[in-house]
Design an enzyme around this catalytic site. Structure first.
Site, short mmCIF file in Angstrom:
data_model
loop_
_atom_site.label_atom_id
_atom_site.label_comp_id
_atom_site.label_asym_id
_atom_site.label_seq_id
_atom_site.Cartn_x
_atom_site.Cartn_y
_atom_site.Cartn_z
N ARG A 237 -95.20 -0.76 0.78
CA ARG A 237 -94.79 -2.07 1.59
C ARG A 237 -97.37 -1.63 1.40
O ARG A 237 -96.79 -0.15 2.37
CB ARG A 237 -94.98 -2.65 2.59
CG ARG A 237 -93.86 -3.35 2.30
CD ARG A 237 -93.63 -5.06 1.48
NE ARG A 237 -92.70 -5.69 1.02
CZ ARG A 237 -92.07 -5.66 -0.15
NH1 ARG A 237 -92.62 -4.96 -0.71
NH2 ARG A 237 -91.08 -6.06 -0.13
N GLU A 266 -102.34 -8.98 0.96
CA GLU A 266 -102.15 -9.17 -0.55
C GLU A 266 -102.53 -10.57 -0.72
O GLU A 266 -102.18 -11.49 0.27
CB GLU A 266 -101.16 -8.97 -1.01
CG GLU A 266 -100.55 -7.23 -0.80
CD GLU A 266 -99.30 -6.94 -0.99
OE1 GLU A 266 -98.31 -7.72 -1.56
OE2 GLU A 266 -98.86 -5.68 -1.80
N HIS A 285 -98.57 -5.85 -7.00
CA HIS A 285 -97.76 -6.21 -6.67
C HIS A 285 -97.41 -6.61 -7.90
O HIS A 285 -95.86 -7.82 -8.05
CB HIS A 285 -97.21 -7.00 -5.15
CG HIS A 285 -96.71 -7.00 -4.27
ND1 HIS A 285 -96.47 -7.23 -3.07
CD2 HIS A 285 -95.57 -6.21 -4.83
CE1 HIS A 285 -95.03 -6.75 -2.71
NE2 HIS A 285 -94.30 -6.09 -3.92
P1 NAP Z 1 -83.24 1.05 0.64
O1 NAP Z 1 -82.20 1.78 -0.76
O2 NAP Z 1 -82.99 0.77 1.62
O3 NAP Z 1 -84.09 2.82 0.79
C1 NAP Z 1 -85.20 2.73 2.22
C2 NAP Z 1 -84.65 4.45 2.48
O4 NAP Z 1 -86.07 4.07 3.50
C3 NAP Z 1 -83.84 4.48 3.00
O5 NAP Z 1 -82.98 5.62 2.31
C4 NAP Z 1 -83.47 4.38 4.38
O6 NAP Z 1 -82.77 5.46 4.89
C5 NAP Z 1 -85.31 5.64 4.57
N1 NAP Z 1 -86.02 4.70 5.70
C6 NAP Z 1 -85.19 3.69 6.37
N2 NAP Z 1 -86.62 3.84 7.91
C7 NAP Z 1 -87.00 4.74 7.41
C8 NAP Z 1 -87.60 5.87 8.54
N3 NAP Z 1 -88.60 5.20 10.10
N4 NAP Z 1 -88.38 6.87 7.84
C9 NAP Z 1 -87.39 7.25 7.41
N5 NAP Z 1 -86.60 6.74 6.17
C10 NAP Z 1 -86.70 6.17 6.60
O7 NAP Z 1 -84.30 0.11 -0.31
P2 NAP Z 1 -84.77 0.36 -1.81
O8 NAP Z 1 -83.87 -0.45 -2.07
O9 NAP Z 1 -85.61 1.84 -2.29
O10 NAP Z 1 -86.09 -0.25 -1.10
C11 NAP Z 1 -87.23 0.25 -0.20
C12 NAP Z 1 -88.56 -0.86 -0.47
O11 NAP Z 1 -89.49 -0.66 -1.63
C13 NAP Z 1 -88.37 -1.96 0.19
O12 NAP Z 1 -87.97 -2.26 1.06
C14 NAP Z 1 -89.61 -2.86 -0.49
O13 NAP Z 1 -90.60 -2.76 0.85
C15 NAP Z 1 -90.21 -1.81 -1.63
N6 NAP Z 1 -90.16 -2.57 -2.60
C16 NAP Z 1 -91.53 -2.64 -3.15
C17 NAP Z 1 -91.23 -3.59 -4.41
C18 NAP Z 1 -92.32 -3.89 -5.18
O14 NAP Z 1 -92.48 -5.09 -5.45
N7 NAP Z 1 -93.89 -2.11 -5.37
C19 NAP Z 1 -90.60 -3.99 -5.34
C20 NAP Z 1 -88.71 -2.99 -4.44
C21 NAP Z 1 -88.98 -2.64 -3.25
P3 NAP Z 1 -81.35 5.52 5.00
O15 NAP Z 1 -80.92 6.08 3.27
O16 NAP Z 1 -80.85 6.68 5.79
O17 NAP Z 1 -81.28 4.23 5.77
#
Ligand code: NAP
Length: 325
Positions: A237, A266, A285
């Site tokens: 993000r 955005e 995005h």
């Molecule tokens: P996810 O599986 O929940 O992975 C997020 C990771 O970040 C988890 O491993 C979590 O740790 C870690 N985390 C959370 N807070 C943290 C902090 N304060 N410090 C360090 N690590 C932290 O989510 P995902 O499916 O990979 O998606 C991640 C993000 O990508 C989404 O939330 C979204 O904002 C973004 N995204 C963007 C697009 C795009 O179009 N560009 C598309 C999809 C998603 P833990 O494992 O310990 O909980």
């Protein structure tokens, strides 16, 4: 009486037909603000909302006293008042997993494009500037064999790292809230503190969700720790990064290039210098924006809202505490 769903996301005819079988469905294609009079008028009788991009405000929730569930067509739910939804017993559902690989593909496309200057060099050819063999002024930096630093090592972070480790022979470092022993085993990934990862990695890719803790996680201090040859990629993000500090770091040559799919504002303002910088590859995005994945996300949202309104546990539930079996 059938429950009512307001659908403001892009759903296929088959998906709408699926909802129509069990619910009364009102569609608001392209809705981005709740000010639409027809939408406002429909809210009081709505039991479910399905879509993305619409800010869910307290005013909106107050206008929808019958609301039981919201299915967002996204995995990220920053901007959603999760605690308030839980307090009101409203289920919030998202679309993890189905977009993981596509978003990781986008991340890797940005890693390659920024490192190898793909967009800049393609523009060079398009302009007719390719008059002789290219020299050092057009060289990029290698991706294979480099050290990839993942900030966030969840579903998408692991999928990007898998591409790097298995496809490009990269060494993987990660900083993440919790350790990931299974991924350390699978990919030889090594956990680092945030600061040491920034100093050690050649390519840094951000995949943490936007939360109060991660807002502006990367700013001047962090760019200062990176190698001047570093490639910085953000597919998480925009607000995880202090954009003004990124611009300054690129201008000062504190980092070599950036690949960005997300921005603080955005759509990106035409005033922003970022898309005009040759060392920046900027996307609108588009992380999950393929025919197949957007369809799968919409299907997940349709299945989530259907299950939620029929008293079944949704496939992807964000606020477990609101679930009453
Ligand atoms: P996810 O599986 O929940 O992975 C997020 C990771 O970040 C988890 O491993 C979590 O740790 C870690 N985390 C959370 N807070 C943290 C902090 N304060 N410090 C360090 N690590 C932290 O989510 P995902 O499916 O990979 O998606 C991640 C993000 O990508 C989404 O939330 C979204 O904002 C973004 N995204 C963007 C697009 C795009 O179009 N560009 C598309 C999809 C998603 P833990 O494992 O310990 O909980």
């Amino acid at each position: 009486m059938q429950k009512r769903i307001l659908a403001y996301g892009r759903l296929s005819e088959a998906q709408l037909a699926q909802l129509d079988r069990d619910f009364e469905v009102q569609t608001f294609p392209g809705l981005e603000s709740a000010d639409d009079p027809a939408f406002l008028a429909a809210l009081p009788k709505a039991h479910g909302l399905v879509g993305s991009g619409l800010p869910i405000t307290l005013e909106l929730l107050d206008s929808a006293p019958n609301l039981e569930a919201i299915a967002t067509i996204s995995v990220g739910y920053d901007g959603m008042p999760v605690d308030e939804l839980t307090r009101r017993g409203i289920l919030l559902c998202n679309t993890p997993d189905v977009l993981t690989e596509t978003t990781a593909d986008t991340g890797f496309a940005l890693i390659l494009a920024a490192s190898r200057r793909v967009v800049e060099l393609a523009d060079f050819v398009r302009r007719g500037d390719w008059q002789a063999s290219i020299g050092e002024a057009q060289f990029g930096s290698d991706v294979h064999g480099k050290t990839l630093g993942m900030i966030g090592f969840g579903r998408i972070g692991a999928a990007v790292a898998r591409r790097g480790a298995l496809g490009f022979g990269m060494r993987v470092l990660y900083s993440n809230a919790s350790p990931k022993p299974a991924l350390e085993q699978e990919l030889g990934a090594e956990r680092r503190t945030h600061d040491s990862l920034l100093a050690e990695a050649d390519i840094i890719c951000v995949t943490v969700p936007l939360t109060a803790e991660t807002e502006h996680l990367i700013g001047a201090h962090e760019f200062g720790l990176m190698k001047p040859s570093a490639i910085f990629v953000n597919i998480a993000r925009g607000r995880v990064v202090r954009e003004a500090d990124l611009i300054a770091a690129l201008e000062k040559g504190q980092v070599r290039a950036a690949g960005l799919d997300v921005f603080e504002q955005e759509p990106l303002s035409p005033e922003s210098p970022l898309p005009h910088m040759p060392s920046v590859v900027a996307l609108p995005h588009a992380g999950s924006a393929t025919y197949e994945t957007r369809d799968a996300m919409a299907q997940r949202a349709v299945d989530n809202i259907s299950r939620a309104l029929q008293g079944q546990r949704p496939i992807s539930l964000v606020n477990e505490a609101a679930w009453r079996p």
